[in-house]
Design an enzyme around this catalytic site. Structure first.
Site, PDB file in Angstrom:
ATOM      1  N   CYS A 174     -99.888  37.683  25.264  1.00 31.67           N
ATOM      2  CA  CYS A 174     -99.216  38.986  25.310  1.00 31.67           C
ATOM      3  C   CYS A 174     -99.000  39.532  26.721  1.00 31.67           C
ATOM      4  CB  CYS A 174    -100.000  39.991  24.478  1.00 31.67           C
ATOM      5  SG  CYS A 174     -99.120  41.557  24.306  1.00 31.67           S
ATOM      6  N   CYS A 227     -88.874  49.523  13.399  1.00 34.34           N
ATOM      7  CA  CYS A 227     -90.283  49.149  13.599  1.00 34.34           C
ATOM      8  C   CYS A 227     -90.760  49.614  14.968  1.00 34.34           C
ATOM      9  CB  CYS A 227     -90.452  47.639  13.562  1.00 34.34           C
ATOM     10  SG  CYS A 227     -89.822  46.899  12.081  1.00 34.34           S
ATOM     11  N   CYS A 230    -105.243  39.336  24.048  1.00 33.13           N
ATOM     12  CA  CYS A 230    -104.437  38.321  23.347  1.00 33.13           C
ATOM     13  C   CYS A 230    -103.714  37.435  24.378  1.00 33.13           C
ATOM     14  CB  CYS A 230    -103.432  38.997  22.421  1.00 33.13           C
ATOM     15  SG  CYS A 230    -104.201  40.281  21.404  1.00 33.13           S
ATOM     16  N   CYS A 235     -91.563  51.096   9.847  1.00 33.88           N
ATOM     17  CA  CYS A 235     -92.660  50.140  10.027  1.00 33.88           C
ATOM     18  C   CYS A 235     -93.341  50.496  11.337  1.00 33.88           C
ATOM     19  CB  CYS A 235     -92.095  48.722  10.106  1.00 33.88           C
ATOM     20  SG  CYS A 235     -93.361  47.479  10.467  1.00 33.88           S
ATOM     21  N   CYS A 283     -96.916  43.747   6.407  1.00 30.93           N
ATOM     22  CA  CYS A 283     -96.133  42.776   7.159  1.00 30.93           C
ATOM     23  C   CYS A 283     -97.142  41.994   7.991  1.00 30.93           C
ATOM     24  CB  CYS A 283     -95.132  43.521   8.049  1.00 30.93           C
ATOM     25  SG  CYS A 283     -94.274  42.452   9.215  1.00 30.93           S
ATOM     26  N   CYS A 286    -102.935  47.469  27.553  1.00 31.73           N
ATOM     27  CA  CYS A 286    -103.690  47.309  26.306  1.00 31.73           C
ATOM     28  C   CYS A 286    -105.070  46.715  26.607  1.00 31.73           C
ATOM     29  CB  CYS A 286    -102.931  46.401  25.345  1.00 31.73           C
ATOM     30  SG  CYS A 286    -103.770  46.225  23.764  1.00 31.73           S
ATOM     31  N   ARG A 306     -89.770  36.326   8.001  1.00 29.82           N
ATOM     32  CA  ARG A 306     -88.953  36.776   9.141  1.00 29.82           C
ATOM     33  C   ARG A 306     -88.996  35.787  10.287  1.00 29.82           C
ATOM     34  NH1 ARG A 306     -90.756  41.787  10.204  1.00 29.82           N
ATOM     35  NH2 ARG A 306     -89.312  42.529   8.641  1.00 29.82           N
TER      36      ARG A 306
HETATM   37  N1  SAM Z   1    -100.924  45.946  19.575  1.00 29.99           N
HETATM   38  C1  SAM Z   1    -100.609  45.745  18.230  1.00 29.99           C
HETATM   39  C2  SAM Z   1    -101.269  44.532  17.640  1.00 29.99           C
HETATM   40  O1  SAM Z   1    -101.510  43.549  18.346  1.00 29.99           O
HETATM   41  O2  SAM Z   1    -101.555  44.547  16.447  1.00 29.99           O
HETATM   42  C3  SAM Z   1     -99.135  45.714  17.938  1.00 29.99           C
HETATM   43  C4  SAM Z   1     -98.150  45.013  18.838  1.00 29.99           C
HETATM   44  S1  SAM Z   1     -98.298  43.273  18.993  1.00 29.99           S
HETATM   45  C5  SAM Z   1     -97.216  42.999  20.335  1.00 29.99           C
HETATM   46  C6  SAM Z   1     -97.530  42.600  17.550  1.00 29.99           C
HETATM   47  C7  SAM Z   1     -97.458  41.099  17.406  1.00 29.99           C
HETATM   48  O3  SAM Z   1     -96.427  40.572  18.206  1.00 29.99           O
HETATM   49  C8  SAM Z   1     -98.680  40.289  17.805  1.00 29.99           C
HETATM   50  O4  SAM Z   1     -99.670  40.303  16.828  1.00 29.99           O
HETATM   51  C9  SAM Z   1     -98.088  38.906  17.973  1.00 29.99           C
HETATM   52  O5  SAM Z   1     -98.146  38.189  16.752  1.00 29.99           O
HETATM   53  C10 SAM Z   1     -96.638  39.180  18.367  1.00 29.99           C
HETATM   54  N2  SAM Z   1     -96.406  38.823  19.769  1.00 29.99           N
HETATM   55  C11 SAM Z   1     -96.818  39.511  20.859  1.00 29.99           C
HETATM   56  N3  SAM Z   1     -96.477  38.887  21.994  1.00 29.99           N
HETATM   57  C12 SAM Z   1     -95.827  37.751  21.631  1.00 29.99           C
HETATM   58  C13 SAM Z   1     -95.243  36.678  22.361  1.00 29.99           C
HETATM   59  N4  SAM Z   1     -95.271  36.619  23.690  1.00 29.99           N
HETATM   60  N5  SAM Z   1     -94.641  35.698  21.659  1.00 29.99           N
HETATM   61  C14 SAM Z   1     -94.618  35.727  20.312  1.00 29.99           C
HETATM   62  N6  SAM Z   1     -95.164  36.707  19.577  1.00 29.99           N
HETATM   63  C15 SAM Z   1     -95.773  37.705  20.220  1.00 29.99           C
HETATM   64 FE1  SF4 Z   2    -102.568  44.526  22.846  1.00 27.39          FE
HETATM   65 FE2  SF4 Z   2    -100.641  42.701  22.986  1.00 27.39          FE
HETATM   66 FE3  SF4 Z   2    -102.891  42.117  21.726  1.00 27.39          FE
HETATM   67 FE4  SF4 Z   2    -101.177  43.909  20.635  1.00 27.39          FE
HETATM   68  S1  SF4 Z   2    -100.810  41.744  20.975  1.00 27.39           S
HETATM   69  S2  SF4 Z   2    -103.399  44.088  20.814  1.00 27.39           S
HETATM   70  S3  SF4 Z   2    -100.364  44.849  22.507  1.00 27.39           S
HETATM   71  S4  SF4 Z   2    -102.701  42.578  23.926  1.00 27.39           S
END
Ligand code: SAM
Ligand code: SF4
Ligand code: DTB
Length: 337
Positions: free
Chosen positions: A63, A100, A60, A131, A191, A56, A263
């Site tokens: 992530c 989802c 973040c 979703c 959501c 990606c 949730r």
């Molecule tokens: N890439 C898309 C986005 O960021 O909108 C969708 C997938 S992203 C993994 C969805 C959400 O999962 C993130 O916004 C975050 O809030 C949550 N998330 C991701 N990694 C996480 C982690 N290690 N621990 C807790 N929540 C996490």
């Molecule tokens: Fe990419 Fe993870 Fe951020 Fe979603 S949460 S935009 S998958 S880096």
């Protein structure tokens, strides 16, 4: 029964005052609000599938899927339709009512969206709610998803606007609000929630909840994730949040957004049964169910079933089943709501 009306004018001070209440007073208040709106012994259950994993472009800090972090994750291209349908069928057999699908994109291209739309239609054909979480959307893309029959779009605010820059630099808090506005404009259920335990303060947790509770419409579903610490991500090694602080935040989310499903999301595999039970008492009424989240472990379905049995918690029925019952006996169902 008197229902507390949803409010959209909560202030930072009022929210902090709720978070500061004595724990038992806060939980009593949250459970009281919860009972005005929901059956306290029922959970909505969704199952997640990562349809496109890793690589990606966003950064973040929590992530596993960011190309900017060195994690041990294997990246995968967009899954074939048949694999997605099989996973949805298996989730439906286990009792999930919503499927989802998550993709590690900054935003989908229009071609990506064509493929996801096929998936949405196939999952709907199984009688499940759908979703997706695909990153940022423009207005036209949100319109296409609505036309395809999508039920929910997940897009989290993640944290407070004040703490946001400590976690993500490649897209802004405002970008997130704009995606939510497109989704809401087209009448797709929103959501949206966030992550706790990223080193934020109680004031940040209040501020994130204020952003959610002052949206023009409360999100239909509010995922509260506990950070799953993934080795190789910048947030790995962050000091762990006091579990009671997590439970307090769930309780305040319940009070602020009384009609929304709150949730209990990522992080359940790291929680003990007692903590989860307190989260349900605080008003959480939805979970991700199934052995995996997107790239990390969720509690095994059997462990969950055992916990729900011990707590006398039942799954919410699928909306289709509820509808067929309402048609068969409108008085009975109306009395139960
Ligand atoms: N890439 C898309 C986005 O960021 O909108 C969708 C997938 S992203 C993994 C969805 C959400 O999962 C993130 O916004 C975050 O809030 C949550 N998330 C991701 N990694 C996480 C982690 N290690 N621990 C807790 N929540 C996490
Ligand atoms: Fe990419 Fe993870 Fe951020 Fe979603 S949460 S935009 S998958 S880096
Ligand atoms: C949400 O708020 N939590 C889910 C869902 N929306 C997409 C994702 C949690 C991901 C946890 C880390 C992982 O498994 O990669």
């Amino acid at each position: 029964m008197s229902h507390s009306k949803p409010r959209h004018d909560w202030t930072q001070d009022q929210i902090e005052a709720l978070l500061n209440l004595p724990f038992n007073d806060l939980l009593f208040r949250a459970q009281t609000v919860h009972r005005e709106h929901f059956d306290p012994n029922r959970l909505q259950v969704s199952t997640l599938l990562s349809i496109k994993t890793g690589a990606c472009a966003e950064d973040c800090g929590y992530c596993s899927q960011s190309a900017k972090h060195q994690t041990s994750l294997e990246k995968e291209k967009l899954l074939p339709l048949e694999e997605v349908v099989q996973a949805a069928e298996s989730a439906r057999e286990k009792g999930a009512t919503r499927f989802c699908m998550g993709a590690a994109w900054r935003n989908p291209t229009d071609k990506n969206l064509d493929r996801v739309i096929e998936m949405i239609q196939a999952v709907r054909d199984l009688g499940m709610e759908t979703c997706v979480t695909l990153g940022m959307l423009n207005n036209e893309q949100a319109g296409r998803l609505k036309e395809a029959g999508l039920d929910y779009y997940n897009h989290n605010l993640d944290t407070s606007p004040e703490f946001y820059g400590n976690v993500i630099s490649t897209r802004t808090f405002q970008d997130r609000l704009e995606t939510l506005a497109h989704v809401n404009r087209h009448g797709i259920n929103v959501c949206s929630g966030g992550i706790l335990g990223m080193g934020e303060s109680r004031a940040d947790r209040a501020s994130m909840l204020r952003e959610l509770a002052t949206l023009p419409k409360h999100p239909d579903s509010v995922p509260i994730n506990l950070l799953v610490q993934v080795e190789g991500t910048p947030l790995f090694g962050t000091e762990e949040l006091d579990p009671f602080e997590f439970i307090r935040t769930i309780a305040v989310a319940r009070i602020l957004m009384p009609g929304s499903h709150v949730r209990l999301s990522a992080g359940r595999a790291q929680m003990n049964d007692q903590m989860q039970a307190l989260c349900f008492l605080a008003g959480a009424n939805s979970v991700f169910y199934g052995d995996r989240l997107l790239t990390t472990d969720n509690p095994e379905a059997n462990r969950d079933l055992e916990l729900f049995r011990r707590l006398d918690i039942e799954f919410e029925e699928s909306p289709e089943l509820q509808l067929s019952k309402t048609c068969a006996n409108p008085d009975k169902t109306a009395a139960a709501v």
